[in-house]
Design an enzyme around this catalytic site. Structure first.
Site, mmCIF file in Angstrom:
data_model
loop_
_atom_site.group_PDB
_atom_site.id
_atom_site.type_symbol
_atom_site.label_atom_id
_atom_site.label_comp_id
_atom_site.label_asym_id
_atom_site.label_seq_id
_atom_site.Cartn_x
_atom_site.Cartn_y
_atom_site.Cartn_z
ATOM 1 N N LYS A 2 1.155 4.011 -3.061
ATOM 2 C CA LYS A 2 0.786 5.417 -2.885
ATOM 3 C C LYS A 2 1.996 6.348 -3.088
ATOM 4 O O LYS A 2 1.838 7.485 -3.525
ATOM 5 C CB LYS A 2 0.155 5.632 -1.508
ATOM 6 C CG LYS A 2 -1.202 4.933 -1.340
ATOM 7 C CD LYS A 2 -2.269 5.504 -2.284
ATOM 8 C CE LYS A 2 -3.647 4.918 -2.010
ATOM 9 N NZ LYS A 2 -4.702 5.478 -2.873
ATOM 10 N N TYR B 270 0.835 -1.199 0.000
ATOM 11 C CA TYR B 270 0.000 0.000 0.000
ATOM 12 C C TYR B 270 0.875 1.257 0.000
ATOM 13 O O TYR B 270 0.669 2.173 -0.810
ATOM 14 C CB TYR B 270 -0.914 -0.014 1.222
ATOM 15 C CG TYR B 270 -1.896 1.137 1.276
ATOM 16 C CD1 TYR B 270 -3.033 1.143 0.470
ATOM 17 C CD2 TYR B 270 -1.688 2.218 2.120
ATOM 18 C CE1 TYR B 270 -3.935 2.193 0.512
ATOM 19 C CE2 TYR B 270 -2.586 3.275 2.172
ATOM 20 C CZ TYR B 270 -3.714 3.261 1.375
ATOM 21 O OH TYR B 270 -4.604 4.313 1.414
HETATM 22 N N1 LIG Z 1 -10.105 5.435 4.457
HETATM 23 C C1 LIG Z 1 -8.932 5.988 4.772
HETATM 24 O O1 LIG Z 1 -8.572 6.157 5.958
HETATM 25 C C2 LIG Z 1 -8.013 6.433 3.668
HETATM 26 C C3 LIG Z 1 -6.855 7.150 4.025
HETATM 27 C C4 LIG Z 1 -5.989 7.575 3.039
HETATM 28 C C5 LIG Z 1 -6.279 7.279 1.715
HETATM 29 N N2 LIG Z 1 -7.411 6.563 1.389
HETATM 30 C C6 LIG Z 1 -7.662 6.287 -0.022
HETATM 31 O O2 LIG Z 1 -8.956 6.723 -0.356
HETATM 32 C C7 LIG Z 1 -9.438 5.969 -1.456
HETATM 33 C C8 LIG Z 1 -10.851 5.479 -1.163
HETATM 34 O O3 LIG Z 1 -10.785 4.593 -0.057
HETATM 35 P P1 LIG Z 1 -12.007 4.327 0.940
HETATM 36 O O4 LIG Z 1 -11.467 4.419 2.305
HETATM 37 O O5 LIG Z 1 -13.184 5.146 0.543
HETATM 38 O O6 LIG Z 1 -12.238 2.775 0.672
HETATM 39 P P2 LIG Z 1 -13.550 1.910 0.307
HETATM 40 O O7 LIG Z 1 -14.716 2.399 1.060
HETATM 41 O O8 LIG Z 1 -13.131 0.500 0.427
HETATM 42 O O9 LIG Z 1 -13.787 2.276 -1.230
HETATM 43 C C9 LIG Z 1 -12.884 1.879 -2.220
HETATM 44 C C10 LIG Z 1 -13.508 2.111 -3.573
HETATM 45 O O10 LIG Z 1 -12.555 1.738 -4.576
HETATM 46 C C11 LIG Z 1 -13.185 0.828 -5.460
HETATM 47 N N3 LIG Z 1 -12.238 -0.090 -6.065
HETATM 48 C C12 LIG Z 1 -11.393 -0.959 -5.437
HETATM 49 N N4 LIG Z 1 -10.751 -1.704 -6.353
HETATM 50 C C13 LIG Z 1 -11.210 -1.297 -7.575
HETATM 51 C C14 LIG Z 1 -10.945 -1.704 -8.905
HETATM 52 N N5 LIG Z 1 -10.068 -2.688 -9.196
HETATM 53 N N6 LIG Z 1 -11.589 -1.080 -9.919
HETATM 54 C C15 LIG Z 1 -12.479 -0.092 -9.647
HETATM 55 N N7 LIG Z 1 -12.769 0.331 -8.420
HETATM 56 C C16 LIG Z 1 -12.141 -0.274 -7.395
HETATM 57 C C17 LIG Z 1 -14.211 0.115 -4.602
HETATM 58 O O11 LIG Z 1 -15.244 -0.458 -5.387
HETATM 59 P P3 LIG Z 1 -15.287 -1.985 -5.885
HETATM 60 O O12 LIG Z 1 -14.596 -2.823 -4.840
HETATM 61 O O13 LIG Z 1 -16.720 -2.234 -6.038
HETATM 62 O O14 LIG Z 1 -14.571 -1.976 -7.204
HETATM 63 C C18 LIG Z 1 -14.746 1.262 -3.769
HETATM 64 O O15 LIG Z 1 -15.750 1.961 -4.473
HETATM 65 C C19 LIG Z 1 -8.417 4.850 -1.678
HETATM 66 O O16 LIG Z 1 -7.566 5.179 -2.747
HETATM 67 C C20 LIG Z 1 -7.654 4.821 -0.367
HETATM 68 O O17 LIG Z 1 -6.353 4.305 -0.543
HETATM 69 C C21 LIG Z 1 -8.278 6.137 2.338
#
Ligand SMILES: NC(=O)c1ccc[n+]([C@@H]2O[C@H](COP(=O)([O-])OP(=O)(O)OC[C@H]3O[C@@H](n4cnc5c(N)ncnc54)[C@H](OP(=O)(O)O)[C@@H]3O)[C@@H](O)[C@H]2O)c1
Length: 247
Positions: free
Chosen positions: A164, A160
């Site tokens: 990133k 991860y």
């Molecule tokens: N939550 C945190 O604390 C946090 C912190 C820093 C950065 N982020 C970043 O924020 C972003 C969103 O994360 P989140 O926390 O909202 O996670 P989440 O709720 O698990 O959502 C992830 C989204 O990405 C989609 N996704 C995953 N694999 C995919 C693929 N192969 N093709 C198309 N879509 C895909 C998922 O949909 P499907 O599985 O249906 O495809 C889902 O809609 C990510 O890039 C994560 O690294 C999150």
């Protein structure tokens, strides 16, 4: 801008990973701000739910099942968006996966590769597919959703963190390449957000940082709106973070 005009009126946006979490909140907010929003992710029911919310609130959008590891599928999604709404102004590269929490020594190479494929290669594919249409408009925005772990690393999350870190470098190179076309490219670092990704036991340690702001996806929206509404001469190649403590 007239008093009734919304900040993203007439704009067209693609948000990957718009089925839940941060992507869903951004997609709905951009639609409320006047943009037509293409919601892209693999889970068909989830992106349709986002679209239903957008339409129910008086907005417009499209739900296109998309796996960001498949470039042909992404190209088709961009084509559908442009054919439906007449162009493309904003790309939010948000789709992501955390991978397994394992030290490098014990890590599964398949999961390592898959994490890189989704978080880094997928971002590259999305940018590559969208650039011609962004250029066509004469200006645009690419927002990559990065992570503090891509800048400072974290034990047991090597895939991860490396994905990133690569995404941050891709952000900077894209910004340099696209600056002559008025397309700004910036990284949005949400800091800890309560989503499905962080609800798994494997990545809960992200929340162990004392005094951090564990936020809702909606609390990421103001920064996402800020980045989408900056003037053409505004910031590019920058990282904007909601992290409270960088340790
Ligand atoms: N939550 C945190 O604390 C946090 C912190 C820093 C950065 N982020 C970043 O924020 C972003 C969103 O994360 P989140 O926390 O909202 O996670 P989440 O709720 O698990 O959502 C992830 C989204 O990405 C989609 N996704 C995953 N694999 C995919 C693929 N192969 N093709 C198309 N879509 C895909 C998922 O949909 P499907 O599985 O249906 O495809 C889902 O809609 C990510 O890039 C994560 O690294 C999150």
């Amino acid at each position: 801008m007239s008093p009734n005009e919304q900040p993203l009126d007439g704009k067209v946006a693609i948000v990957t990973g718009a089925g839940r979490g941060i992507g869903k909140a951004i997609a709905k907010a951009y639609a409320r701000a006047g943009a037509a929003v293409c919601c892209a992710a693999r889970s068909v029911a989830e992106i349709h739910e986002t679209l239903e919310d957008i339409v129910a609130a008086g907005g417009q959008g499209l739900a296109v099942p998309t796996d960001v590891t498949q470039i042909a599928v992404i190209q088709q999604m961009v084509k559908m968006t442009v054919e439906t709404f007449g162009g493309l102004d904003i790309l939010v590269i948000n789709a992501g996966a955390s991978g397994e929490k394992q030290p490098v020594e014990d890590s599964d190479p398949e999961i390592w590769l898959t994490t890189l494929e989704i978080n880094l290669l997928g971002a590259y594919y999305c940018a590559k597919a969208a650039i011609p249409d962004l250029k066509q408009r004469g200006s645009g925005k690419i927002i990559t959703v990065g992570s503090g772990l891509g800048h400072r690393g974290m034990v047991e999350l090597s895939a991860y963190a490396c994905s990133k870190a690569g995404l941050w470098m891709l952000t900077r190179v894209l910004a340099q390449e696209l600056s002559p076309y008025n397309i700004s490219v910036n990284e949005l670092i949400p800091g800890p957000v309560i989503t499905r990704m962080t609800q798994t036991a494997q990545v809960q340690s992200v929340f162990d940082i004392e005094g951090e702001w564990a936020k809702t996806p909606e609390e990421v929206v103001p920064l996402a709106l800020f980045l989408a509404t900056q003037p053409d001469i505004g910031p590019t190649a920058q990282s904007f973070s909601l992290i409270r403590r960088d340790n």
